[in-house]
Write an enzyme that holds these catalytic residues in place. Structure first.
Site, short mmCIF file in Angstrom:
data_model
loop_
_atom_site.label_atom_id
_atom_site.label_comp_id
_atom_site.label_asym_id
_atom_site.label_seq_id
_atom_site.Cartn_x
_atom_site.Cartn_y
_atom_site.Cartn_z
CG HIS A 397 -9.47 -14.17 -22.45
ND1 HIS A 397 -9.55 -13.39 -23.57
CD2 HIS A 397 -9.11 -13.36 -21.44
CE1 HIS A 397 -9.22 -12.16 -23.24
NE2 HIS A 397 -8.94 -12.11 -21.95
CB CYS A 706 0.69 -13.02 -3.41
SG CYS A 706 1.57 -12.26 -2.06
C1 PEP Z 1 6.69 -10.06 -3.20
O1 PEP Z 1 7.58 -9.56 -2.55
O2 PEP Z 1 6.76 -11.18 -3.73
C2 PEP Z 1 5.42 -9.32 -3.38
C3 PEP Z 1 4.37 -9.90 -3.90
O3 PEP Z 1 5.40 -8.02 -3.00
P1 PEP Z 1 5.96 -6.83 -3.90
O4 PEP Z 1 6.32 -7.36 -5.23
O5 PEP Z 1 4.91 -5.80 -3.94
O6 PEP Z 1 7.16 -6.42 -3.11
#
Ligand code: PEP
Ligand code: MG
Length: 754
Positions: A397, A706
């Site tokens: 890092h 994600c």
């Molecule tokens: C999710 O729903 O996991 C996501 C990544 O979108 P957000 O947190 O922006 O709703």
């Protein structure tokens, strides 16, 4: 003379043939196996614009406010049209064509590559900005050369030079025309370990043309070879899903799937490794320093396509690496040695930082001395004149962030925090990796060059890609520094919320164009930082209660539970005015050359949502066949409709577990009264995810996560076991996730052979 043959070029002909041309000429001259070719000189380009009298117009056209996307686009179009619309003088045409006809049989496929004369500027991303055309023949040759010239004025290049204050008329461009090697396998070789300088050769190899390895679209095999005895110490065989090849019919370079028998097959034989080793010795001997070589194998022969010095190894590292690598140096006034991680020389007062709460004691111009830096130290690191750590290598890092911030750094000293006392005045040399007592006169201190990205092979090599989530464009630098394989989720909500007004109000006051520009600017910062690594950008998904805080928020609908309300794609489809502008912004970015962007739609429920979103994308001028696009899986309905959504043509599906958990368990993620019930690892959530991955694998759709859960080891284990294609984690979790992924992959490999 418009062209010179590579045989007649040497390293010091940089002004004539640019960095790439000079390097190839030098290699050719040294008797190394380089495919034959010639260079259309930088002077030819300069004479072309000057003799045609377009130079003044060209340079003044690109003096624009680089933050003004409309002006930038216009500048690019003017410059491009000027160059492409000006005929090449007859004698130049003839000379180029004559040279071409004497390559091979006269109808060879050639690579036409830009070779800018300022490519050796201390900024790696500059080099990648100009065009390369592969598999060119006589008919397209002259236009390709001109297109290389014109690529000096792509929106990205103009933006970049203006931002860095680099004068446009100081950059010239030569064009290398070289016989294509239709490689069966190709890759890169580091003649010394790029982070430690140890005498080990690191080779990365994949099937087909080298573009796939260099651009990072394929995870290559990785071989570590002992230079003393030629032993292959480790061979990590990657899952090579795609390869870059020449299409027999069209002659174009295309991405193909690797056949199932070759995907997991080892690319290089021991004989080929031995030959690479031999060439590596020759090239390093020739230049006198460790080299980073692009190579290709064709018809049993190994060719060298390019060689450059490895800039991440500093003088003295090799010696240091051969003893303990971090010993205190006897002689002169050097008190300690480590790895020169970020170049530059700086003097200052040492500040021993042992805990995060000491960070406020770091004043402007201090040298931070710490065991290991953490992402939270970045603000203090920005203030510091230099950074010293006990632990860490070239991709730690501290090393990465220091390089990105342009602060000199010496890492991996072993025990700087106990050897150096708080308040001592020291001078650190981030090139040589030394720390001296006392102060260096101001004029001898050297500001570091900006930018020196970590070389690829030192991060844990994983077949599952590990990406990073970004929400604020300012974090892009930090995010990119993690060595992530791209951005798995770029939320545009933050960019929109920081406007301080609802999109509707903002547009009312400033116009649609301004809204598009805001998104272009924010997304571009991240796309630029990561280029060519992919960046998955999502259309707007903010619940109405967040918009309510903003000017214009009084017009937002009142909802009992905004989480179940008017947000994501349902809002975009119901009232497409704003949604269309977001897609226009993405389209603009594609036009500007950010072909690393991918489009993602939030909160879809079923195939009908996807069909309608796709129609809007097409209407905005984004070709779904040409661009990567996909959906978030955030509702059970979406998970259960995956097969039908796949039929609509999505390339990927990404699990948004933040929402998927709340909708599966009926637990509002913002409601503290039920927070104890919120469990991303609940068997029902995992079942939806697991089944979706299985279907996606069946129908060839990539899968990803994600949501926050992607940063949790247990979820990582589950996903890798199931065969997810990529995991996107928080900036600070990326490295841990890479290790976790690697561990699980290795276990799976072991299980399969036991
Ligand atoms: C999710 O729903 O996991 C996501 C990544 O979108 P957000 O947190 O922006 O709703
Ligand atoms: Mg979500």
């Amino acid at each position: 003379m418009a062209v010179v043959w590579l045989d007649d070029v040497r390293a010091d002909d940089l002004e004539l043939v640019g960095g790439k041309g000079a390097s190839l000429g030098e290699l050719t001259g040294a008797g190394l196996p380089v495919p034959p070719g010639f260079v259309v000189t930088a002077g030819t380009y300069r004479a072309f614009i000057e003799d045609a009298g377009i130079d003044d117009e060209l340079f003044s056209a690109v003096e624009v406010d680089h933050e003004d996307s409309a002006a930038l686009k216009e500048a690019h179009e003017t410059a491009h049209d000027l160059i492409m619309g000006t005929p090449m003088p007859e004698d130049v045409r003839e000379e180029i064509l004559d040279a071409y006809r004497s390559i091979g049989e006269g109808d060879a496929f050639v690579a036409v590559r830009s070779s800018a004369t300022a490519e050796d500027l201390p900024d790696a991303s500059f080099a990648g900005q100009q065009e390369t055309f592969l598999n060119v023949q006589e008919e397209e040759l002259l236009e390709s050369v001109k297109a290389c010239w014109a690529s000096l004025f792509s929106e990205r290049a103009i933006y970049y030079r203006n931002r860095k204050g680099f004068p446009h008329d100081k950059v010239d461009i030569a064009v290398v025309v070289q016989q294509m090697v239709d490689s069966e396998k190709s890759g890169v070789m580091f003649t010394c370990h790029p982070s430690t300088g140890e005498k080990k050769v690191i080779i990365e190899a994949a099937w087909g043309l080298g573009e796939a390895v260099v651009s990072g679209t394929v995870s290559p095999d990785n071989y570590v070879v002992n230079r003393e005895n030629g032993d292959v110490e480790t061979a990590t065989i990657a899952d090579k899903k795609t390869m870059c090849v020449r299409d027999e019919e069209t002659g174009q370079t295309v991405n193909r799937e690797v056949s199932s028998d070759k995907r997991h097959e080892r690319v290089l034989t021991n004989e080929e490794i031995a030959r690479l080793l031999e060439l590596g010795e020759l090239v390093e001997d020739h230049y006198g320093n460790p080299q980073d070589v692009e190579w290709a194998v064709y018809d049993g022969e190994v060719y060298m396509l390019q060689s450059r010095p490895i800039t991440t190894i500093s003088e003295g590292d090799e010696d240091a690496a051969s003893d303990d690598g971090k010993s205190t140096n006897a002689g002169d006034d050097v008190i300690m040695r480590g790895l020169g991680a970020s170049p530059g020389i700086a003097s200052g007062r040492a500040r021993i930082v042992t805990k995060l709460d000491h960070l406020d004691q770091v004043a402007e111009g201090d040298i931070i001395v710490t065991e290991m830096t953490m992402p939270d130290m970045v603000p203090a690191m920005k203030r510091a004149a230099g950074i010293v750590t006990d632990e860490g290598g070239m991709t730690s890092h501290a090393a990465i962030v220091s390089r990105e911030l342009g602060v000199p750094a010496v890492v991996g000293t072993g025990d700087a925090t106990s050897t150096i006392a708080d308040g001592d005045i020291v001078t650190i040399d981030g090139d040589k990796g030394t720390i001296r007592e006392g102060e260096m006169p101001e004029e001898e201190q050297r500001q570091p060059v900006e930018e020196a990205r970590p070389k690829t092979p030192v991060k844990p090599m994983t077949a599952t890609e590990v990406k990073v989530n970004v929400s604020i464009p300012e974090a892009a630098e930090r995010a990119a520094a993690t060595g992530a394989d791209g951005v798995g989720l770029l939320r545009i909500e933050h960019m929109v919320l920081t406007l301080g007004k609802t999109p509707e109000r903002y547009i009312e006051q400033n116009g649609e164009r301004a809204y598009v520009d805001e998104i272009v600017t924010g997304v571009r910062e991240v796309a630029e930082e990561f280029y060519p690594r992919p960046v998955r950008v999502r259309t707007l998904d903010a619940p109405t209660d967040e918009f309510r805080q903003l000017e214009g928020g009084e017009n937002e609908p009142r909802e009992h539970n905004p989480m179940l309300g008017y947000r994501g794609i349902r809002r975009g489809l119901d009232n497409p005015n704003i949604f269309r502008l977001e897609l226009q912004a993405f389209r603009r970015l594609f036009d500007m050359g950010y072909d690393n962007l991918e489009v993602m739609f939030p909160l879809v429920n079923d195939a009908e949502d996807v069909v309608r979103a796709k129609e809007h994308m097409i209407e905005a001028g984004i070709d779904p066949e040409k661009r990567e696009w996909g959906v978030m899986i955030e509702t059970p309905a979406a998970a259960l409709s995956i097969r039908e959504m796949a039929d609509v043509g999505i390339d990927f599906a990404s699990f948004g577990t933040n929402d998927l958990t709340q909708y599966t368990l009926a637990v509002d993620r913002n409601n503290e009264h039920v927070a104890n019930l919120y469990d991303e690892l609940h068997p029902a959530v995992l079942k939806l995810i697991g089944d979706t991955i299985e279907t996606c694998r069946d129908v060839g759709v990539k899968t990803s996560i994600c949501g926050q859960a992607g940063s949790k080891p247990k979820m990582v284990q589950f996903l890798v076991d199931k065969g997810v294609s990529s995991i996107s984690a928080n900036i600070d979790a990326v490295r841990d996730v890479q290790h976790e992924v690697k561990r699980v992959e290795q276990r799976l490999l072991l299980d399969s052979v036991r």
